[in-house]
Design a protein around this motif. Sequence first.
Motif, PDB file in Angstrom:
ATOM      1  N   TYR A 172       1.112  -0.974   0.347  1.00 19.55           N
ATOM      2  CA  TYR A 172      -0.031   0.222  -0.114  1.00 19.55           C
ATOM      3  C   TYR A 172       0.785   0.983  -0.126  1.00 19.55           C
ATOM      4  N   ILE A 173       2.198   1.151   0.908  1.00 13.97           N
ATOM      5  CA  ILE A 173       2.556   2.720   0.622  1.00 13.97           C
ATOM      6  C   ILE A 173       3.606   2.845  -0.290  1.00 13.97           C
ATOM      7  N   TRP A 174       4.309   1.399  -1.169  1.00 11.71           N
ATOM      8  CA  TRP A 174       4.430   1.296  -2.168  1.00 11.71           C
ATOM      9  C   TRP A 174       3.675   1.588  -3.513  1.00 11.71           C
ATOM     10  N   THR A 175       2.768   1.889  -3.504  1.00 10.07           N
ATOM     11  CA  THR A 175       2.050   2.079  -4.739  1.00 10.07           C
ATOM     12  C   THR A 175       1.790   3.311  -5.371  1.00 10.07           C
ATOM     13  N   PRO A 176       2.084   5.193  -4.330  1.00 14.31           N
ATOM     14  CA  PRO A 176       1.888   6.055  -4.871  1.00 14.31           C
ATOM     15  C   PRO A 176       3.398   6.369  -4.959  1.00 14.31           C
ATOM     16  N   PRO A 177       4.102   6.089  -4.480  1.00 15.81           N
ATOM     17  CA  PRO A 177       5.611   6.613  -5.369  1.00 15.81           C
ATOM     18  C   PRO A 177       5.724   5.767  -6.518  1.00 15.81           C
ATOM     19  N   HIS A 178       5.139   4.533  -6.464  1.00 15.71           N
ATOM     20  CA  HIS A 178       5.713   3.698  -8.433  1.00 15.71           C
ATOM     21  C   HIS A 178       4.859   4.448  -8.977  1.00 15.71           C
ATOM     22  N   PHE A 179       3.010   4.623  -9.075  1.00 14.74           N
ATOM     23  CA  PHE A 179       2.576   5.387  -9.919  1.00 14.74           C
ATOM     24  C   PHE A 179       3.361   6.929  -9.633  1.00 14.74           C
ATOM     25  N   TRP A 180       3.107   7.919  -8.945  1.00 12.02           N
ATOM     26  CA  TRP A 180       3.053   9.346  -9.239  1.00 12.02           C
ATOM     27  C   TRP A 180       5.085   9.867  -9.979  1.00 12.02           C
ATOM     28  N   ALA A 181       5.831   8.169  -9.984  1.00  9.47           N
ATOM     29  CA  ALA A 181       6.668   8.276 -10.830  1.00  9.47           C
ATOM     30  C   ALA A 181       6.045   8.474 -12.338  1.00  9.47           C
ATOM     31  N   LEU A 182       5.358   7.179 -12.430  1.00 12.42           N
ATOM     32  CA  LEU A 182       4.735   7.143 -14.052  1.00 12.42           C
ATOM     33  C   LEU A 182       4.267   8.426 -14.662  1.00 12.42           C
ATOM     34  N   SER A 183       3.494   9.179 -13.632  1.00 15.88           N
ATOM     35  CA  SER A 183       2.502  10.084 -14.026  1.00 15.88           C
ATOM     36  C   SER A 183       3.566  11.411 -14.161  1.00 15.88           C
ATOM     37  N   VAL A 250      14.740   8.327  -6.170  1.00 11.01           N
ATOM     38  CA  VAL A 250      14.100   8.827  -5.504  1.00 11.01           C
ATOM     39  C   VAL A 250      15.094  10.133  -5.094  1.00 11.01           C
ATOM     40  N   ILE A 251      16.164   9.825  -4.537  1.00 12.81           N
ATOM     41  CA  ILE A 251      16.456  11.250  -3.778  1.00 12.81           C
ATOM     42  C   ILE A 251      17.126  12.209  -5.624  1.00 12.81           C
ATOM     43  N   ARG A 252      17.227  11.243  -6.481  1.00 13.87           N
ATOM     44  CA  ARG A 252      17.680  12.060  -8.086  1.00 13.87           C
ATOM     45  C   ARG A 252      16.802  12.622  -8.627  1.00 13.87           C
ATOM     46  N   LEU A 253      15.456  11.651  -8.596  1.00 11.70           N
ATOM     47  CA  LEU A 253      14.438  12.157  -9.203  1.00 11.70           C
ATOM     48  C   LEU A 253      14.199  13.619  -8.473  1.00 11.70           C
ATOM     49  N   TYR A 254      14.417  13.694  -6.734  1.00 12.85           N
ATOM     50  CA  TYR A 254      13.786  15.028  -7.369  1.00 12.85           C
ATOM     51  C   TYR A 254      14.348  15.778  -6.494  1.00 12.85           C
ATOM     52  N   LEU A 255      16.062  15.715  -7.353  1.00  7.01           N
ATOM     53  CA  LEU A 255      16.948  17.242  -7.639  1.00  7.01           C
ATOM     54  C   LEU A 255      16.816  17.028  -8.553  1.00  7.01           C
ATOM     55  N   ASN A 256      16.713  16.298 -10.071  1.00 11.07           N
ATOM     56  CA  ASN A 256      16.986  17.389 -11.228  1.00 11.07           C
ATOM     57  C   ASN A 256      15.448  17.156 -11.937  1.00 11.07           C
ATOM     58  N   ASP A 257      15.397  17.739 -13.210  1.00 15.48           N
ATOM     59  CA  ASP A 257      14.130  17.507 -13.529  1.00 15.48           C
ATOM     60  C   ASP A 257      14.223  16.875 -14.843  1.00 15.48           C
ATOM     61  N   ASN A 258      15.033  15.956 -14.974  1.00 17.67           N
ATOM     62  CA  ASN A 258      14.913  15.353 -16.129  1.00 17.67           C
ATOM     63  C   ASN A 258      13.510  13.735 -15.981  1.00 17.67           C
ATOM     64  N   LYS A 259      13.063  13.861 -16.817  1.00 15.24           N
ATOM     65  CA  LYS A 259      11.805  13.072 -17.141  1.00 15.24           C
ATOM     66  C   LYS A 259      12.700  11.351 -17.381  1.00 15.24           C
ATOM     67  N   GLN A 260      12.994  11.805 -17.954  1.00 12.75           N
ATOM     68  CA  GLN A 260      14.041  10.143 -17.495  1.00 12.75           C
ATOM     69  C   GLN A 260      14.040   9.448 -16.486  1.00 12.75           C
ATOM     70  N   TYR A 261      14.785  10.479 -15.325  1.00 13.12           N
ATOM     71  CA  TYR A 261      15.021   9.389 -14.098  1.00 13.12           C
ATOM     72  C   TYR A 261      13.181   9.123 -13.669  1.00 13.12           C
ATOM     73  N   ALA A 262      12.693   9.923 -14.001  1.00  7.04           N
ATOM     74  CA  ALA A 262      11.157   9.361 -13.954  1.00  7.04           C
ATOM     75  C   ALA A 262      11.077   8.266 -13.942  1.00  7.04           C
ATOM     76  N   ILE A 263      11.088   7.270 -15.232  1.00  8.98           N
ATOM     77  CA  ILE A 263      10.210   6.709 -15.763  1.00  8.98           C
ATOM     78  C   ILE A 263      11.540   5.262 -15.173  1.00  8.98           C
ATOM     79  N   SER A 264      12.738   6.037 -14.984  1.00  9.58           N
ATOM     80  CA  SER A 264      14.342   5.001 -14.346  1.00  9.58           C
ATOM     81  C   SER A 264      13.236   4.684 -12.811  1.00  9.58           C
TER      82      SER A 264
END
Length: 289
Positions: A172-183, A250-264
Motif C-alpha cells: 500500500y505504501i509502495w503504490t503511490p511513489p510507484h505510480f507518481w513516478a510514472l505520472s 527518488v532523491i535523484r528524481l527530486y533533485l533533477n528535472d530530467n523525465k528519464q529519471y522518473a521512468i527509471s
Amino acid sequence: MSALIKDYLELCKPRVVMLMILTSLVGMCLAPTDAMPVIPLILGNLGIALVAGAAAAINHVADQHIDKIMGRTQNRPIVKGKISSKNSIIFSGVLCALGMFILFYFINTLTAVLTFLSLIGYAVCYTLYLKHATPQNIVIGGIAGAAPPLLGWTAVTGHISPEALLLVLIIYIWTPPHFWALSIYRLEEYAKANIPMLPHTHGVNYTKLNIVLYTLLLVCASLLPYVIGMSGLIYIVGVTLANLVFLFYVIRLYLNDNKQYAISTFWYSIHYLGILFLLLLVDHFIVIS
C-alpha cells in the motif's frame, strides 16, 4: 488463433498478475502452518489470478477512451479493435466466475469474499470513480491492489492476522511513489486525458516531494518484518540494500528535472517490490543464525 489468445491474455495484464501472485505466494508461505497445503498453493493462487485477470479486463474496457490517448496503452487489444468491449466483458465475467468458484469451493469463504472485494475496489471504485475524481486516487484506491499477500495468508489459515496486514501495508505504501513516478513521466498524456494525477493538479515538485516522503515511509515499513520476527538476516540485509537503491532513485528524481529519471524510478520500483517479496520467500526457507 495464437494471436487472438495473446490478445485475450493481454487483457489480463499478465505481468501485473504475476507480481500479485508472487506476493500471494509469500503470504501463503509465511502463514503459520505445519506444512504447506497443496490445494491452497495451486488452486488458491489460480483463483486469485483468475479474478485479478477479470479485474484487469474490466479496466481495459473502462479505460479504452483514455488508452487511445496514452502512448503506453495505444496498442491495447480493445483500442486496436482486436477484441470488442462486449467480448471483453464476457471474458471478464467467465474469469471472475471461474475464479470465485475455485476460491469458494476449494479454498474458503473468507478468501473468496476478500478477493471479490479487491476486484470491486480496483475495477469499480478505483477505475470508474477515484481515478477521475481526486489526485489522491492512487492513495485511496491502492488498498485493492495491496490485498494479494492477505489473500494468500487467508487461503492457508482461514483468518486475518496482523502479520498479513503488514505485508498489505508494505504494498500500500509502495503504490503511490510507484505510480507518481510514472505520472511525472506521462504528465502531458494524463493532462490530455483529463485524469487528475498529482503532478497535474499540484505540480511536479510537490509530487517529487511526496515520492521522497512515501519512500522514506516505505523504508520504515519494509524493516518491520524483521523487527517483529517474520524474517531474518537474509531479508534485512537484502532489503536494506534495495532500500538504499530506491532512495538513490527518488532523491535523484527530486533533485533533477530530467523525465528519464522518473521512468527509471518507476521501473526500479517494480523490481524493488519483486525483490522484497522474493527476499521474504528465500529468507523463510533458508535460516541463518
